[in-house]
Design a protein around this motif. Structure first.
Motif, mmCIF file in Angstrom:
data_model
loop_
_atom_site.group_PDB
_atom_site.id
_atom_site.type_symbol
_atom_site.label_atom_id
_atom_site.label_comp_id
_atom_site.label_asym_id
_atom_site.label_seq_id
_atom_site.Cartn_x
_atom_site.Cartn_y
_atom_site.Cartn_z
ATOM 1 N N VAL A 117 -4.357 -2.525 6.495
ATOM 2 C CA VAL A 117 -3.902 -1.754 7.571
ATOM 3 C C VAL A 117 -4.473 -0.220 7.737
ATOM 4 O O VAL A 117 -4.781 -0.177 8.772
ATOM 5 N N CYS A 118 -4.440 0.507 6.649
ATOM 6 C CA CYS A 118 -4.690 1.912 6.791
ATOM 7 C C CYS A 118 -6.169 2.101 6.241
ATOM 8 O O CYS A 118 -6.939 3.217 6.595
ATOM 9 N N CYS B 169 0.391 3.513 3.710
ATOM 10 C CA CYS B 169 1.076 2.802 4.937
ATOM 11 C C CYS B 169 2.289 2.147 4.756
ATOM 12 O O CYS B 169 3.099 1.626 5.606
ATOM 13 N N CYS C 104 0.781 -1.119 0.049
ATOM 14 C CA CYS C 104 -0.127 -0.036 -0.129
ATOM 15 C C CYS C 104 0.871 1.338 -0.035
ATOM 16 O O CYS C 104 1.885 1.231 0.858
ATOM 17 N N CYS D 162 -6.870 -1.092 1.753
ATOM 18 C CA CYS D 162 -6.045 -1.520 2.556
ATOM 19 C C CYS D 162 -6.410 -2.088 3.894
ATOM 20 O O CYS D 162 -7.160 -1.459 4.405
HETATM 21 ZN ZN LIG Z 1 -2.265 1.116 3.562
#
Ligand SMILES: [Zn+2]
Length: 125
Positions: free
Chosen positions: A42-43, A16, A13, A40
């Motif tokens: 994660v983010c 992040c 990504c 994503c």
């Molecule tokens: Zn991300």
């Protein structure tokens, strides 16, 4: 710049630099080639910013293929004593074998053009 390229080639990504862009990391599993996560993990960044966003990646793919062809051709010309016909055949073979990775890599380059790194914007899990 070099550090950014590391994440482009790792298909991460752009925001992040931890989340995966693609569902399957191996582009040579052709049935799942180009299947991306919507966001994503994660983010939370939405990868397809607008309909048809990744059409532009075709230009990147073309440029990468041309660069690869030129690099392969001149490398084989300078480093081997093969005939021009064999150099063309091997260059075409390298291009065909590289196509799945270049396809996903071009999408990674494309999204990295438009999204900046933001280490502070992480979704709380
Ligand atoms: Zn991300």
């Amino acid at each position: 710049m070099i550090k950014k390229l590391k994440y482009v080639f790792a298909l991460k990504c752009p925001k992040c630099r931890e989340g995966e862009l693609f569902v399957i990391r191996n582009p040579y599993l052709l049935k799942k080639l180009n299947v991306m996560h919507k966001n994503c993990n994660v983010c939370g960044l939405k990868y397809s910013r607008e309909p048809g966003f990744f059409f532009g990646a075709a230009y990147v793919s073309y440029a990468l293929q041309v660069l690869l062809a030129i690099a392969t051709y001149f490398s084989l010309s300078l480093l081997s004593k093969l005939s021009v016909n064999w150099i063309f055949v091997l260059t075409a073979l390298v291009m065909i074998l590289a196509t799945p990775y270049i396809t996903v890599l071009s999408r990674s380059f494309w999204i990295f053009f438009f999204v900046s790194y933001d280490p502070n914007n992480r979704r709380v899990k």
